[in-house]
Motif scaffolding. Structure first.
Motif, PDB file in Angstrom:
ATOM      1  N   GLN A 165      33.307  11.678 -57.275  1.00 27.49           N
ATOM      2  CA  GLN A 165      33.848  12.242 -58.512  1.00 27.49           C
ATOM      3  C   GLN A 165      34.280  13.691 -58.325  1.00 27.49           C
ATOM      4  O   GLN A 165      35.264  14.128 -58.909  1.00 27.49           O
ATOM      5  CB  GLN A 165      32.817  12.147 -59.642  1.00 27.49           C
ATOM      6  CG  GLN A 165      33.324  12.744 -60.949  1.00 27.49           C
ATOM      7  CD  GLN A 165      32.352  12.562 -62.080  1.00 27.49           C
ATOM      8  OE1 GLN A 165      31.569  11.621 -62.101  1.00 27.49           O
ATOM      9  NE2 GLN A 165      32.397  13.472 -63.041  1.00 27.49           N
TER      10      GLN A 165
ATOM     11  N   LYS B  46      23.183  10.527 -62.178  1.00 25.79           N
ATOM     12  CA  LYS B  46      23.895   9.860 -63.267  1.00 25.79           C
ATOM     13  C   LYS B  46      24.297  10.882 -64.320  1.00 25.79           C
ATOM     14  O   LYS B  46      25.423  10.876 -64.814  1.00 25.79           O
ATOM     15  CB  LYS B  46      23.010   8.783 -63.889  1.00 25.79           C
ATOM     16  CG  LYS B  46      23.594   8.084 -65.095  1.00 25.79           C
ATOM     17  CD  LYS B  46      22.595   7.077 -65.660  1.00 25.79           C
ATOM     18  CE  LYS B  46      23.141   6.359 -66.875  1.00 25.79           C
ATOM     19  NZ  LYS B  46      22.187   5.377 -67.383  1.00 25.79           N
TER      20      LYS B  46
ATOM     21  N   GLU C  71      24.545   6.209 -56.639  1.00 26.45           N
ATOM     22  CA  GLU C  71      24.873   7.314 -57.540  1.00 26.45           C
ATOM     23  C   GLU C  71      25.293   8.566 -56.778  1.00 26.45           C
ATOM     24  O   GLU C  71      26.197   9.283 -57.205  1.00 26.45           O
ATOM     25  CB  GLU C  71      23.691   7.633 -58.457  1.00 26.45           C
ATOM     26  CG  GLU C  71      23.481   6.609 -59.535  1.00 26.45           C
ATOM     27  CD  GLU C  71      24.697   6.457 -60.430  1.00 26.45           C
ATOM     28  OE1 GLU C  71      25.189   7.463 -60.995  1.00 26.45           O
ATOM     29  OE2 GLU C  71      25.183   5.319 -60.555  1.00 26.45           O
TER      30      GLU C  71
ATOM     31  N   THR D 127      28.832  10.276 -57.275  1.00 30.34           N
ATOM     32  CA  THR D 127      28.879  11.672 -57.716  1.00 30.34           C
ATOM     33  C   THR D 127      29.711  12.504 -56.744  1.00 30.34           C
ATOM     34  O   THR D 127      30.560  13.304 -57.168  1.00 30.34           O
ATOM     35  CB  THR D 127      27.456  12.251 -57.850  1.00 30.34           C
ATOM     36  OG1 THR D 127      26.706  11.423 -58.747  1.00 30.34           O
ATOM     37  CG2 THR D 127      27.482  13.667 -58.389  1.00 30.34           C
TER      38      THR D 127
ATOM     39  N   ARG E  50      27.280  13.088 -63.355  1.00 31.41           N
ATOM     40  CA  ARG E  50      28.592  12.436 -63.468  1.00 31.41           C
ATOM     41  C   ARG E  50      29.046  12.361 -64.916  1.00 31.41           C
ATOM     42  O   ARG E  50      30.227  12.130 -65.182  1.00 31.41           O
ATOM     43  CB  ARG E  50      28.561  11.044 -62.865  1.00 31.41           C
ATOM     44  CG  ARG E  50      28.478  11.103 -61.358  1.00 31.41           C
ATOM     45  CD  ARG E  50      28.733   9.800 -60.653  1.00 31.41           C
ATOM     46  NE  ARG E  50      27.952   8.697 -61.156  1.00 31.41           N
ATOM     47  CZ  ARG E  50      28.474   7.592 -61.691  1.00 31.41           C
ATOM     48  NH1 ARG E  50      29.764   7.442 -61.790  1.00 31.41           N
ATOM     49  NH2 ARG E  50      27.683   6.626 -62.084  1.00 31.41           N
TER      50      ARG E  50
END
Length: 157
Positions: free
Chosen positions: A93, A152, A86, A90, A155
């Motif tokens: 992203q 999580k 994650e 992240t 994101r």
């Protein structure tokens, strides 16, 4: 992964997790941890299922401190794998947003320091009792799981 967790645990107040794990090497059902993560809502952090895999791993008839720690370490390792995945997702992203992935790195380092301090406190509270390792181990697991769920959530926005 287990060595890194053991090294982290030893670094927190000198806890002896590493010497306890081989005596009763336990495994958790990682599908339980994955389901906990997958079913958590993106907008909130549900913690009801954190620790479930470890509890199911323990010997219900004859629980021991060593068995509890081994199961807790195994669940922590499962959450740590999710957290690492994650964290990378992240950062990826936000890679196109100038400075944001660096800010996340700074936040992650601060989170590690907070986790370590909180879990050292959990360990030190029990002043030599066998419960100190259990408390510190659960602290590591809970912090790791919550951070994975927080990433999580990040994101999702």
């Amino acid at each position: 992964m287990a060595r890194r967790l053991a090294a982290q645990a030893v670094a927190i107040g000198g806890m002896a997790f590493a010497t306890m794990a081989p005596a009763q090497d336990r495994a958790v059902d990682e599908a339980i941890v994955a389901a906990c993560f997958d079913t958590a809502p993106r907008g909130g952090i549900t913690t009801d299922c954190i620790g479930l895999a470890a509890r199911l791993c323990e010997d219900a008839d004859r629980p021991t401190t060593v068995g509890t720690m081994s199961c807790t370490m195994a669940e922590t390792a499962a959450w740590d794998a999710i957290l690492n995945r994650e964290y990378k997702a992240t950062r990826d992203q936000f890679a196109d947003m100038p400075g944001l992935s660096d800010t996340l790195l700074t936040a992650q380092r601060a989170w590690i320091a907070l986790r370590d301090a909180d879990c050292k406190f959990a360990y030190d509270r029990y002043d030599g009792g066998s419960m100190r390792s259990v408390a510190a181990g659960f602290c590591q697991m809970e912090h790791t799981a919550r951070r994975a769920l927080e990433l999580k959530k990040m994101r999702g926005y």
